[in-house]
Scaffold this motif. Structure first.
Motif, mmCIF file in Angstrom:
data_model
loop_
_atom_site.group_PDB
_atom_site.id
_atom_site.type_symbol
_atom_site.label_atom_id
_atom_site.label_comp_id
_atom_site.label_asym_id
_atom_site.label_seq_id
_atom_site.Cartn_x
_atom_site.Cartn_y
_atom_site.Cartn_z
ATOM 1 N N UNK A 106 -32.115 -17.856 43.885
ATOM 2 C CA UNK A 106 -32.888 -16.669 44.215
ATOM 3 C C UNK A 106 -34.350 -17.039 44.459
ATOM 4 N N UNK A 107 -34.876 -17.835 43.531
ATOM 5 C CA UNK A 107 -36.290 -18.143 43.653
ATOM 6 C C UNK A 107 -36.559 -19.049 44.846
ATOM 7 N N UNK A 151 -25.806 -25.114 27.387
ATOM 8 C CA UNK A 151 -25.051 -24.634 28.540
ATOM 9 C C UNK A 151 -25.654 -23.363 29.085
ATOM 10 N N UNK A 152 -25.984 -22.478 28.178
ATOM 11 C CA UNK A 152 -26.499 -21.194 28.644
ATOM 12 C C UNK A 152 -27.876 -21.325 29.260
ATOM 13 N N UNK A 194 -27.219 -22.828 32.558
ATOM 14 C CA UNK A 194 -26.573 -21.876 33.459
ATOM 15 C C UNK A 194 -27.550 -20.814 33.939
ATOM 16 N N UNK A 225 -22.346 -10.056 35.111
ATOM 17 C CA UNK A 225 -23.700 -10.382 34.713
ATOM 18 C C UNK A 225 -23.741 -10.413 33.202
ATOM 19 N N UNK A 280 -29.841 -22.286 36.427
ATOM 20 C CA UNK A 280 -29.114 -22.478 37.664
ATOM 21 C C UNK A 280 -28.963 -21.151 38.403
ATOM 22 N N UNK A 281 -28.695 -20.091 37.631
ATOM 23 C CA UNK A 281 -28.528 -18.773 38.233
ATOM 24 C C UNK A 281 -29.804 -18.317 38.913
ATOM 25 N N UNK A 299 -31.584 -12.676 31.108
ATOM 26 C CA UNK A 299 -30.404 -12.101 31.744
ATOM 27 C C UNK A 299 -30.004 -13.017 32.886
ATOM 28 N N UNK A 300 -28.749 -12.938 33.247
ATOM 29 C CA UNK A 300 -28.266 -13.780 34.349
ATOM 30 C C UNK A 300 -27.184 -13.039 35.100
ATOM 31 N N UNK A 328 -38.156 -14.509 36.087
ATOM 32 C CA UNK A 328 -38.629 -13.149 35.793
ATOM 33 C C UNK A 328 -37.914 -12.460 34.638
ATOM 34 N N UNK A 329 -36.646 -12.741 34.458
ATOM 35 C CA UNK A 329 -35.932 -12.034 33.390
ATOM 36 C C UNK A 329 -35.716 -12.917 32.172
ATOM 37 N N UNK A 330 -36.467 -13.987 32.084
ATOM 38 C CA UNK A 330 -36.299 -14.886 30.950
ATOM 39 C C UNK A 330 -37.635 -15.190 30.292
#
Lengths: 165, 582
Positions: free
Chosen positions: B15-16, B3-4, B7, B43, B10-11, B581-582, B543-545
């Protein structure tokens, strides 16, 4: 039934932060000259804010700094406020100002010696960590770590947030 | 977990796709969100670790090594550990509710012997209850933070430091996997140039380790701490502050009031003067007194003085620091809980990347004075070129006989010059430091010596980023008589290196290798007894993953950060990690 409830709760937990905007919590810290600086002040005049978390012992942070300084020099007058947040704890905070000077950083650098802001934005304290906050006060982009070329993508994101072609 | 992952992906997607001008071939102005989304929001971040521990094949080999045996909690069979940490924060710009949920599970941690199910490792100590002996879910941190006007109030888990951390320093130190907060109430208010901080609560160390093996997890010890600080800024060029902290150590785990029936354990109080830009100098001076009542603490008083002077002259940036610490570590030792945190951690002035078992004693010394001067020179040019030179000189008068961590019986004088060089700002960068440390003993006990070098170098090759990192040190012991196992005091060499190749963005390949001939190191190499190797594939989906898949081994060793040192175990096996982060 309880399984169903748990599933629904988990779903809400997942969806809630995504359905809402990522509102940037306000914060107030002292800068390296002991002046009190808040996010809300930095956002005045509809500025977008680029918040960069770093530490004196973090090598990638120091590699990234000249690129943030270049962004600040190029776009500071067009509505971008760059701010560095040194996550060094109290014991190494004396090392921050000499580093800022030797790196010729002219954007404000704040001291988060009590982990108060990093806890809100970056609780796992991954460094460097950069957050772009738009003029509405929302976190529209975040990036962890630094690799060569990341500054190109960051500049693109900043330009998009500024609405500058 | 799926799920995470889903999610988070998806988040990142809108943006991208919508805001990435590179993808669109143009720079699009940001679209304003609807008004209802601007006032509240949330967030978070997600961290997952899946580790497969490859245990040595032979039980006999393990039993023959008592140090290794204790380190790995008598495990023989391979097992898998899954750690998941979720941080969520939600609210408005003025109020934030944050929580951290930690979960750990051990898989393949049981076998049947004579028909009875045996748990090979104890994930939990008996006082910590859970729905399974091999799993724990913990609501680790919860806080509600309000920021009304010039004030900040935190109910729940918060962090607090006084001065330069000498009197109190309960802050995040995730660099060595330590995150201890104060669970209670904290408030800060700014009234003009005055600032008042008050905090009180119980220590709440993280129970689930993120980067280290989880076993024998204990309930929180919940020491009571309260702190007060008053500061007056901009009094001419000066900032003045006074602060104090009270400590009451709990003698049992848990939160029962009866644990706090004993008198106050310790107190610290002090003040600081800071002068900004006087004659081109910034000066900081702090003094603290420590007062002990706990019967386990062998002294009644201690004190600390720390000072720094900073100045800038043309291309020169100069920092001079001095310290005198006497019996400042006593409260840390009395509350020692497996190295999970320290209450007080003042500036060590040490080069913490190369702390050894020997020099860790100086980091935690109860009787030390000295200083360090560092000069950075910013050279003119398009790129940023900064050579530097530092010299640390200390006199450590704590010995093994006085109850310290030292291996020696005589005081020592420490000399530690370090030369550095940084070249950044272009496509190629170099960060390098080299030093030579001597711990020179009084009388004829010789000296411990350490030569060290660390280099980080990156350059583009054929359009791909190639990064090289090297850490090396060589250590020679002096004469040490304090009952230390003689066979453990062999001179040794430590080497570690990595090569990172960004082979095909967003993929990167990393090769690691470690070598250590230090007999105090408690791990065993996977390639040879002293030689470790590993490979890792990194994938950055947004970028944040980042997702990393690691196979191989790295060595155990002492690691210091934030004035605290931990003996971290090595690793042999495979792991998959996910951070976002999301």
């Amino acid at each position: 039934m309880s399984l169903l409830r748990s599933f629904a709760a988990l779903l809400v937990l997942v969806i809630a932060p995504l359905a809402w905007a990522a509102v940037a919590p306000d914060f107030t810290l002292r800068d390296i000259n002991s002046k009190s600086v808040s996010l809300s002040e930095l956002r005045k005049n509809n500025k977008i804010v680029l918040v960069n978390f770093w530490a004196t012992w973090c090598n990638p942070c120091q590699v990234e700094m000249p690129h943030l300084q270049a962004l600040h020099a190029e776009l500071g007058s067009q509505g971008l406020a760059v701010v560095g947040i040194a996550t060094d704890d109290a014991r190494s905070s004396s090392m921050v100002k000499p580093l800022v000077y030797s790196k010729k950083l002219s954007y404000p650098v704040l001291l988060d010696t009590q982990s108060s802001v990093v806890s809100l934005y970056n609780p796992n304290k991954v460094l460097p960590f950069t957050v772009l906050i738009n003029s509405a006060g929302e976190m529209v982009y975040s990036h962890s770590g630094y690799n060569a070329g990341d500054e190109v993508e960051l500049r693109t994101k900043v330009l998009a947030a500024l609405g500058t072609p | 977990m799926g799920w995470w992952l889903a999610a988070a992906a998806w988040a990142a997607e809108p943006e991208s796709a919508a805001a990435d001008p590179a993808a669109a071939g143009d720079v699009a102005p940001e679209t304003a969100p609807p008004a209802w989304r601007r006032s509240v929001g949330g967030h978070g971040s997600e961290v997952l670790r899946i580790r497969w521990y490859d245990s040595p094949d032979s039980l006999q080999d393990r039993v023959a090594d008592p140090i290794l045996e204790a380190e790995l909690a008598e495990s023989v069979l391979d097992y898998v550990e899954v750690v998941n940490r979720i941080n969520l924060a939600g609210g408005s710009q003025a109020v934030t509710l944050s929580l951290q949920l930690d979960a750990v599970t051990l898989l393949s941690n049981a076998y049947k012997l004579d028909g009875a199910l045996v748990q090979e490792r104890d994930l939990l100590q008996p006082e910590l209850s859970s729905f399974s002996p091999n799993a724990l879910i913990s609501l680790e941190k919860v806080s509600l933070e309000a920021r009304p006007g010039p004030a900040r109030v935190v109910v729940g888990d918060g962090y607090v430091a006084l001065g330069r951390g000498l009197a109190l320093n309960v802050v995040k130190n995730t660099d060595i996997d330590i995150d201890t907060s104060l669970l209670g109430l904290q408030g800060t208010v700014q009234l003009g140039d005055w600032e008042l901080l008050a905090a009180g609560g119980l220590t709440n160390p993280q129970q689930v380790a993120l980067e280290n093996p989880n076993f024998s997890l204990a309930a929180n010890d919940g020491h009571a701490v309260s702190a007060l600080r008053v500061a007056r800024y901009a009094l001419g060029p000066a900032n003045l502050s006074a602060h104090g902290a009270l400590f009451q150590l709990a003698d049992q785990t848990g939160l029962s009031p009866s644990h706090y029936s004993a008198p106050l354990s310790a107190a610290s109080a002090g003040g600081a003067v800071e002068l900004m830009g006087v004659g081109g100098f910034d000066v900081y001076l702090e003094g603290d007194g420590f007062f002990y009542q706990d019967p386990d603490i062998p002294v009644k008083q201690g004190y600390a003085v720390y000072s720094s002077i900073t100045t800038w002259r043309g291309p020169l940036s100069i920092l001079v620091e001095g310290k005198r610490y006497k019996d400042t570590e006593r409260i840390n030792v009395a509350s020692f809980t497996g190295g999970r945190y320290e209450f007080t951690a003042g500036p060590t002035l040490e080069y913490e990347r190369v702390i050894t078992e020997d020099s860790a004693a100086a980091v935690n010394s109860n009787n030390i004075y000295g200083g360090r001067a560092k000069v950075d020179v910013t050279l003119p040019g398009a790129t940023l070129t900064v050579p530097s030179l530092a010299l640390g000189v200390f006199r450590d008068e704590e010995t093994a006989a006085s109850g310290g961590l030292h291996f020696n019986q005589t005081p020592e004088t420490i000399l530690h010059p370090v030369a550095g060089f940084q070249w950044t700002g272009g496509p190629t960068h170099i960060l390098a430091n080299a030093g030579y440390r001597q711990d020179i003993r009084d009388s004829d006990y010789g000296s411990d010596r350490l030569e060290h070098l660390d280099v980080a170098f990156a350059t583009p090759i054929l359009g791909h980023e190639l990064e090289l990192a090297i850490n090396s040190s060589a250590f020679q012991w002096g004469k040490n008589l304090a009952g230390q196992v003689a066979s453990a005091q062999h001179d040794f060499v430590d080497l570690s290196g990595s090569i990172t190749a960004s082979i095909l963005e967003p993929l990167a390949l990393v090769l690691y290798s470690d070598y250590s001939s230090n007999p105090l190191v408690t791990s065993e190499g996977n390639l040879a007894e002293d030689f470790y190797g590993a490979v890792e594939l990194q994938f950055r989906p947004w970028p944040s993953g980042v997702i990393k898949a690691f196979y191989g081994a790295y060595r155990a060793g002492i690691r210091c950060a934030g004035g605290q040192c931990r003996n971290l175990p090595g690793f042999d096996g495979a792991r998959v990690t996910f951070d976002s982060t999301f």
